[in-house]
Design a protein around this motif. Structure first.
Motif, PDB file in Angstrom:
ATOM      1  N   VAL A  24       1.177  -0.968   0.019  1.00 30.27           N
ATOM      2  CA  VAL A  24       0.206  -0.162  -0.028  1.00 30.27           C
ATOM      3  C   VAL A  24       1.052   1.029  -0.088  1.00 30.27           C
ATOM      4  CG1 VAL A  24      -2.018   1.418   1.364  1.00 30.27           C
ATOM      5  CG2 VAL A  24      -2.056  -1.232   1.221  1.00 30.27           C
ATOM      6  N   THR A  25       0.823   2.506  -1.159  1.00 30.65           N
ATOM      7  CA  THR A  25       1.258   3.346  -1.146  1.00 30.65           C
ATOM      8  C   THR A  25       1.715   4.352   0.981  1.00 30.65           C
ATOM      9  OG1 THR A  25       1.415   3.438  -3.047  1.00 30.65           O
ATOM     10  CG2 THR A  25       1.874   5.186  -2.275  1.00 30.65           C
ATOM     11  N   VAL A  26       2.540   5.274   0.660  1.00 30.55           N
ATOM     12  CA  VAL A  26       2.365   5.647   1.544  1.00 30.55           C
ATOM     13  C   VAL A  26       2.518   7.469   1.278  1.00 30.55           C
ATOM     14  CG1 VAL A  26       3.300   5.944   3.607  1.00 30.55           C
ATOM     15  CG2 VAL A  26       3.526   3.706   3.079  1.00 30.55           C
ATOM     16  N   PRO A  27       1.960   8.163   1.861  1.00 33.46           N
ATOM     17  CA  PRO A  27       1.656   9.151   1.332  1.00 33.46           C
ATOM     18  C   PRO A  27       2.958  10.355   1.772  1.00 33.46           C
ATOM     19  CG  PRO A  27      -0.203   9.120   2.721  1.00 33.46           C
ATOM     20  CD  PRO A  27       0.032   7.619   2.539  1.00 33.46           C
ATOM     21  N   ASP A  28       3.071  10.705   1.398  1.00 32.05           N
ATOM     22  CA  ASP A  28       3.891  12.103   1.333  1.00 32.05           C
ATOM     23  C   ASP A  28       3.872  12.370   2.372  1.00 32.05           C
ATOM     24  OD1 ASP A  28       5.491  11.330  -1.320  1.00 32.05           O
ATOM     25  OD2 ASP A  28       5.247  13.126  -2.340  1.00 32.05           O
ATOM     26  N   GLY A  29       5.526  13.037   3.431  1.00 29.89           N
ATOM     27  CA  GLY A  29       4.775  13.413   4.604  1.00 29.89           C
ATOM     28  C   GLY A  29       4.023  12.698   5.762  1.00 29.89           C
ATOM     29  N   PHE A  30       3.774  11.513   5.324  1.00 34.15           N
ATOM     30  CA  PHE A  30       3.813  10.415   6.658  1.00 34.15           C
ATOM     31  C   PHE A  30       4.444   9.234   6.862  1.00 34.15           C
ATOM     32  CE2 PHE A  30       1.415   6.811   8.833  1.00 34.15           C
ATOM     33  CZ  PHE A  30       0.170   7.370   9.284  1.00 34.15           C
ATOM     34  N   SER A  31       4.967   8.940   8.177  1.00 36.42           N
ATOM     35  CA  SER A  31       5.969   8.628   8.122  1.00 36.42           C
ATOM     36  C   SER A  31       6.648   7.078   8.051  1.00 36.42           C
ATOM     37  CB  SER A  31       6.811   9.092   9.862  1.00 36.42           C
ATOM     38  OG  SER A  31       6.047   8.455  10.264  1.00 36.42           O
ATOM     39  N   LEU A  32       7.604   6.735   7.289  1.00 33.05           N
ATOM     40  CA  LEU A  32       7.563   4.877   7.226  1.00 33.05           C
ATOM     41  C   LEU A  32       7.358   4.127   8.934  1.00 33.05           C
ATOM     42  CD1 LEU A  32       9.855   5.025   4.453  1.00 33.05           C
ATOM     43  CD2 LEU A  32       7.549   4.832   4.260  1.00 33.05           C
ATOM     44  N   GLU A  33       7.541   4.780   9.793  1.00 31.04           N
ATOM     45  CA  GLU A  33       7.587   4.427  11.225  1.00 31.04           C
ATOM     46  C   GLU A  33       6.134   4.313  11.217  1.00 31.04           C
ATOM     47  OE1 GLU A  33       9.661   6.841  14.145  1.00 31.04           O
ATOM     48  OE2 GLU A  33      11.742   6.623  13.199  1.00 31.04           O
TER      49      GLU A  33
END
Length: 327
Positions: free
Chosen positions: A124-133
């Protein structure tokens, strides 16, 4: 690549292993963040025959795709790989697929490593600005999101104002925030560890208390996020007549449910396991748009210090419900 390898009872070794090679329908993901799950701890303690040593554990991962048409894309990983064609998959209950596999269980190595491979449909793609942690929390939160969705849909009446969640680990915390996000107004979270109780401050609609603080109280919904005999007994006693008991925890044992009371009071009991692919996507959407709160109940450590992190969790020295390891 470097990986944290489970090598035997309460033994983990940070060492070099071969890089994984993606199959034709898989992507190579460089892991940025990976959470330590209760099932990882069960394996570490020798309580899970499905995870024999030596094995790379870890299935709560997020990172970046390396190579191919999606190179550089930030993703969070649904670690449950299903066939897509059996009756369970076709009916939308793919978490019950008879041939399901999960990374961190043979034949699939886990994400306590620099790289892992996964099918594209599991990313699932994580939007820019949302941390991968924070994105790495999608897997444990989806477990509870799925349970709450199933439970609320099953209730025979509309009395769902109060809920009790037993266990202040990641699954319990995820259950509490999922209950609130799905419309339950008054949630009580029980946690016996005073260090963790002091740490948790989730939501104005969630009260974190010690077990003795809820003795004699009853609730519309109870959630056992631990799964031991004693917690099942507590959940069974705390559910109102006509209410709902959700059993998520996999701690162990086979006793605790008051079957006579459950029968006489028409209490619905549902055992829930992981999540569907749609539940995972819905959880991600709720995380990304802020419906599940700040998601700030984690602690980060280097993957190289993973063995110490496991030992600290085992000893009850970790206030945060979740430790996230960073390769």
């Amino acid at each position: 690549m470097k990986a944290l390898v489970y090598t035997g009872l309460e033994e983990l070794e940070f060492r070099d292993v071969a890089d994984p090679t993606p199959a034709d329908d898989h992507h190579l993901i460089r892991i940025d963040s990976v959470g330590i799950c209760g099932s990882d701890l069960h394996a570490y303690l020798g309580h899970d025959d499905r995870r024999p040593a030596p094995l790379i554990l870890g299935h709560e991962g997020a990172g970046k795709i390396v190579g191919g048409p999606r190179d550089g894309e930030r993703v969070t990983i649904n670690p449950l790989v299903t066939c897509g064609t059996c009756p369970a998959c076709v009916s939308g209950r793919d978490n019950l697929c008879a041939t399901r596999q999960i990374i961190s269980m043979p034949p699939r190595e886990g994400a306590f490593a620099q790289y892992v491979t996964m099918p594209g449909r599991n990313l699932v793609t994580v939007p820019d600005g949302f941390s991968l942690e924070k994105a790495s929390l999608a897997e444990p939160v989806a477990v509870s999101w799925h349970a709450i969705r199933l439970g609320l849909h099953s209730m025979a009446d509309d009395r769902r104002d109060t809920a009790l969640v037993i266990g202040g680990g990641a699954i319990g915390v995820a259950a509490a925030i999922s209950l609130i996000a799905q419309g339950v107004r008054d949630v009580t979270l029980v946690e016996p560890n005073s260090i963790r109780r002091s740490y948790l401050n989730l939501n104005e609609n969630c009260n974190v208390v010690a077990p003795e603080d809820v003795e004699g109280q009853i609730f519309d919904i109870t959630v056992d996020g631990v799964g031991y005999d004693a917690t099942r007994a507590a959940a069974s006693a705390a559910t109102r007549p006509g209410g709902l008991l959700l059993h998520i925890g996999l701690g162990g044992g086979a006793a605790g449910l008051d079957i006579r009371r459950i029968t006489l009071q028409e209490i619905t009991v549902i055992g829930t396991y992981t999540y569907t692919a749609q539940d995972f996507r819905d959880t991600c959407a709720a995380m990304f748009d802020g419906r599940l709160g700040a998601l700030d109940w984690t602690e980060t450590r280097p993957l190289a210090e993973g063995a110490a992190a496991f030992a600290d969790i085992r000893a009850g020295r970790v206030p945060a419900p979740k430790i996230i390891l960073k390769p």
